[in-house]
Each structure stands twice: as C-alpha cells, then as structure tokens.
Design an enzyme around this catalytic site. Sequence first.
Site, PDB file in Angstrom:
ATOM      1  N   HIS A  62      -0.948   3.269   0.837  1.00 26.42           N
ATOM      2  CA  HIS A  62      -0.915   4.138   1.989  1.00 26.42           C
ATOM      3  C   HIS A  62       0.450   4.040   2.713  1.00 26.42           C
ATOM      4  CE1 HIS A  62      -5.392   2.740   2.580  1.00 26.42           C
ATOM      5  NE2 HIS A  62      -5.299   3.633   1.451  1.00 26.42           N
ATOM      6  N   LYS A  72       6.196  -2.457   8.697  1.00 26.29           N
ATOM      7  CA  LYS A  72       5.121  -3.657   8.758  1.00 26.29           C
ATOM      8  C   LYS A  72       5.483  -4.817   8.526  1.00 26.29           C
ATOM      9  CE  LYS A  72       2.102   0.052   7.206  1.00 26.29           C
ATOM     10  NZ  LYS A  72       1.165   0.646   5.937  1.00 26.29           N
ATOM     11  N   TYR A 132      -1.286  -7.522  10.293  1.00 25.66           N
ATOM     12  CA  TYR A 132       0.177  -7.085  10.183  1.00 25.66           C
ATOM     13  C   TYR A 132       0.498  -6.328  11.417  1.00 25.66           C
ATOM     14  CZ  TYR A 132      -2.685  -3.047   8.204  1.00 25.66           C
ATOM     15  OH  TYR A 132      -3.613  -2.052   7.891  1.00 25.66           O
ATOM     16  N   ASP A 170      -9.390   6.350  -1.104  1.00 26.61           N
ATOM     17  CA  ASP A 170      -8.384   5.722  -1.867  1.00 26.61           C
ATOM     18  C   ASP A 170      -8.492   6.192  -3.596  1.00 26.61           C
ATOM     19  OD1 ASP A 170      -7.492   2.518  -0.115  1.00 26.61           O
ATOM     20  OD2 ASP A 170      -7.255   4.773   0.459  1.00 26.61           O
TER      21      ASP A 170
HETATM   22  C1  LIG Z   1      -4.931   2.059   9.295  1.00 26.37           C
HETATM   23  C2  LIG Z   1      -5.568   2.330  10.701  1.00 26.37           C
HETATM   24  C3  LIG Z   1      -7.044   2.771  10.699  1.00 26.37           C
HETATM   25  N1  LIG Z   1      -7.944   2.733  11.747  1.00 26.37           N
HETATM   26  C4  LIG Z   1      -9.303   3.221  11.363  1.00 26.37           C
HETATM   27  C5  LIG Z   1      -9.565   4.440  10.518  1.00 26.37           C
HETATM   28  C6  LIG Z   1     -10.865   4.348  10.024  1.00 26.37           C
HETATM   29  O1  LIG Z   1     -11.778   4.830  10.540  1.00 26.37           O
HETATM   30  C7  LIG Z   1     -10.760   2.692   9.807  1.00 26.37           C
HETATM   31  C8  LIG Z   1     -10.343   2.112   8.351  1.00 26.37           C
HETATM   32  O2  LIG Z   1      -9.327   2.671   8.091  1.00 26.37           O
HETATM   33  P1  LIG Z   1      -8.797   2.712   6.545  1.00 26.37           P
HETATM   34  O3  LIG Z   1      -9.754   2.920   5.573  1.00 26.37           O
HETATM   35  O4  LIG Z   1      -7.569   3.490   6.471  1.00 26.37           O
HETATM   36  O5  LIG Z   1      -8.115   1.052   6.656  1.00 26.37           O
HETATM   37  P2  LIG Z   1      -7.282   0.632   5.392  1.00 26.37           P
HETATM   38  O6  LIG Z   1      -7.678   1.032   4.076  1.00 26.37           O
HETATM   39  O7  LIG Z   1      -7.293  -0.873   5.656  1.00 26.37           O
HETATM   40  O8  LIG Z   1      -5.848   1.170   5.586  1.00 26.37           O
HETATM   41  C9  LIG Z   1      -4.684   0.373   5.661  1.00 26.37           C
HETATM   42  O9  LIG Z   1      -4.392  -0.178   4.353  1.00 26.37           O
HETATM   43  C10 LIG Z   1      -3.124  -0.285   4.062  1.00 26.37           C
HETATM   44  C11 LIG Z   1      -2.790  -1.640   3.095  1.00 26.37           C
HETATM   45  C12 LIG Z   1      -1.946  -0.150   5.124  1.00 26.37           C
HETATM   46  O10 LIG Z   1      -0.818  -0.715   4.890  1.00 26.37           O
HETATM   47  C13 LIG Z   1      -2.187   0.610   6.108  1.00 26.37           C
HETATM   48  O11 LIG Z   1      -2.013  -0.164   7.335  1.00 26.37           O
HETATM   49  C14 LIG Z   1      -3.600   1.310   6.294  1.00 26.37           C
HETATM   50  O12 LIG Z   1      -3.572   2.337   5.420  1.00 26.37           O
HETATM   51  O13 LIG Z   1      -9.913   2.240  10.803  1.00 26.37           O
HETATM   52  C15 LIG Z   1      -7.389   2.644  12.852  1.00 26.37           C
HETATM   53  O14 LIG Z   1      -8.104   3.193  13.938  1.00 26.37           O
HETATM   54  N2  LIG Z   1      -6.039   2.545  13.106  1.00 26.37           N
HETATM   55  C16 LIG Z   1      -5.207   2.201  12.048  1.00 26.37           C
HETATM   56  O15 LIG Z   1      -4.121   1.777  12.152  1.00 26.37           O
END
Ligand SMILES: Cc1cn([C@H]2C[C@H](O)[C@@H](COP(=O)(O)OP(=O)(O)O[C@H]3O[C@H](C)C(=O)[C@H](O)[C@H]3O)O2)c(=O)[nH]c1=O
Length: 179
Positions: A62, A72, A132, A170
């Site tokens: 991402h 980060k 992070y 993803d």
């Molecule tokens: C990233 C983020 C997400 N969210 C909410 C949005 C979704 O409803 C839920 C899960 O989000 P997501 O599926 O995008 O989470 P990850 O797959 O862990 O995403 C992260 O994974 C990789 C490793 C990264 O480096 C980024 O920080 C980020 O993209 O949290 C938020 O409210 N705030 C945030 O900063």
Amino acid sequence: MIVEKTNLKGSFIIQPRVYNDERGYFIESFNQKDFKEYTGLDISFVQDNESKSLYGVLRGLHFQTGQHAQAKLIRAIKGRIMDVIVDIRQGSDTYGQHFSIEISEENKKQLFIPRGFAHGFVVLSEEAIISYKCDNFYNKDSERGIIYNDSSLDIDWKVSRQDLIISSKDLSLPKFKNI
Ligand SMILES: Cc1cn([C@H]2C[C@H](O)[C@@H](COP(=O)(O)OP(=O)(O)O[C@H]3O[C@H](C)C(=O)[C@H](O)[C@H]3O)O2)c(=O)[nH]c1=O
C-alpha cells in the site's frame, strides 16, 4: 541506538537500546532528537497505527499518493513479520527495487520508510501486533497499491500461497507497471 542505511536511499533500520532488568525491559520506541541525530531527518509523526494479524496475513503493498504520501516507522510489539518496501519514487536509481527485513518482538528492530514507498508485510508467527507511526494523515481517496505477487517485483514472501490470508481489496490491486 544503532541506525543502518538500507540499499534504498532514505530508508533506515533502527535498533533501539533495550534496558533489561529483573522486571522486564524498557525501550524508547521513538525519540525525535536521536532520530534526527542518527538519520539527519527532521520528522514529525502525526498518526500512530496498530494492527493485529494472524499467521499468513499479508497486508499490502500500500501507499498514499501525492501530498498524502506517508513516511512510516514500523515495529512489532508482538510476534514476527517480514516487512517489505518498494521504491516507487519516479527517477530514483532504485525505482522498482524492494527491501525486506524480519521485524519482531524479539529483535525489536524498526524500519523507517520514507515517503515514496509502497509498504507491506506478512506475518510469520502465530499472530503479530504491529505499531507504526505516520508523518501524514490517512487519506482514503489517495490510497493505492500494488498486487503482492507482481512478478516484476520478485518478492519472496516466505509464506506458501495456500497459507496466505489476503483481503479481497488487496487481491484486486494492480501490477506495478499499472500504478
Ligand atoms: C490505514 C488506515 C485504515 N483505516 C481504516 C480503513 C479500513 O476500514 C480499516 C482497515 O484498513 P486497511 O484494510 O486498509 O488496513 P491495512 O490493510 O492494515 O492497511 C495498512 O497496511 C499497510 C501495511 C500500510 O502500510 C498502510 O498503513 C495501510 O494501508 O481501517 C483508518 O481508519 N486509518 C488508516 O490509517
């Protein structure tokens, strides 16, 4: 504190000093003054994230685009991950190259990821809790990504395909050449 450059300019491996005693341990997980002294970078983090994942979960790759790009500083509070960053900075000598590192509760290593990188990790332990710091706020509309198994990136994720747990979001990410 030990700080080591990686082969991707601007990213650093940080090993904080661990103070162990009969009670357990203490570390300064981030110190802005020391960070600047060892990396030369002025950084102001504005958001801390935490996620818990089971073995085989792969989150990424991402990034946020443009003015919403995030630097980060990632560490593992519990468990063990393989963390991967991909240089997507236009014009970079290492454009399209990646760096991977095992980060764990045990080794207490941290990875500083500058803006202009795609980021992802896969969990190698039964579960992992990752924390992070980000130097820019979450901006959903600027979120982009790269499919984890893009052959042009040639990333070895260490976990077999049948054991990987990846979100549908993803799994629908584009190839690197299409970002
Ligand atoms: C990233 C983020 C997400 N969210 C909410 C949005 C979704 O409803 C839920 C899960 O989000 P997501 O599926 O995008 O989470 P990850 O797959 O862990 O995403 C992260 O994974 C990789 C490793 C990264 O480096 C980024 O920080 C980020 O993209 O949290 C938020 O409210 N705030 C945030 O900063």
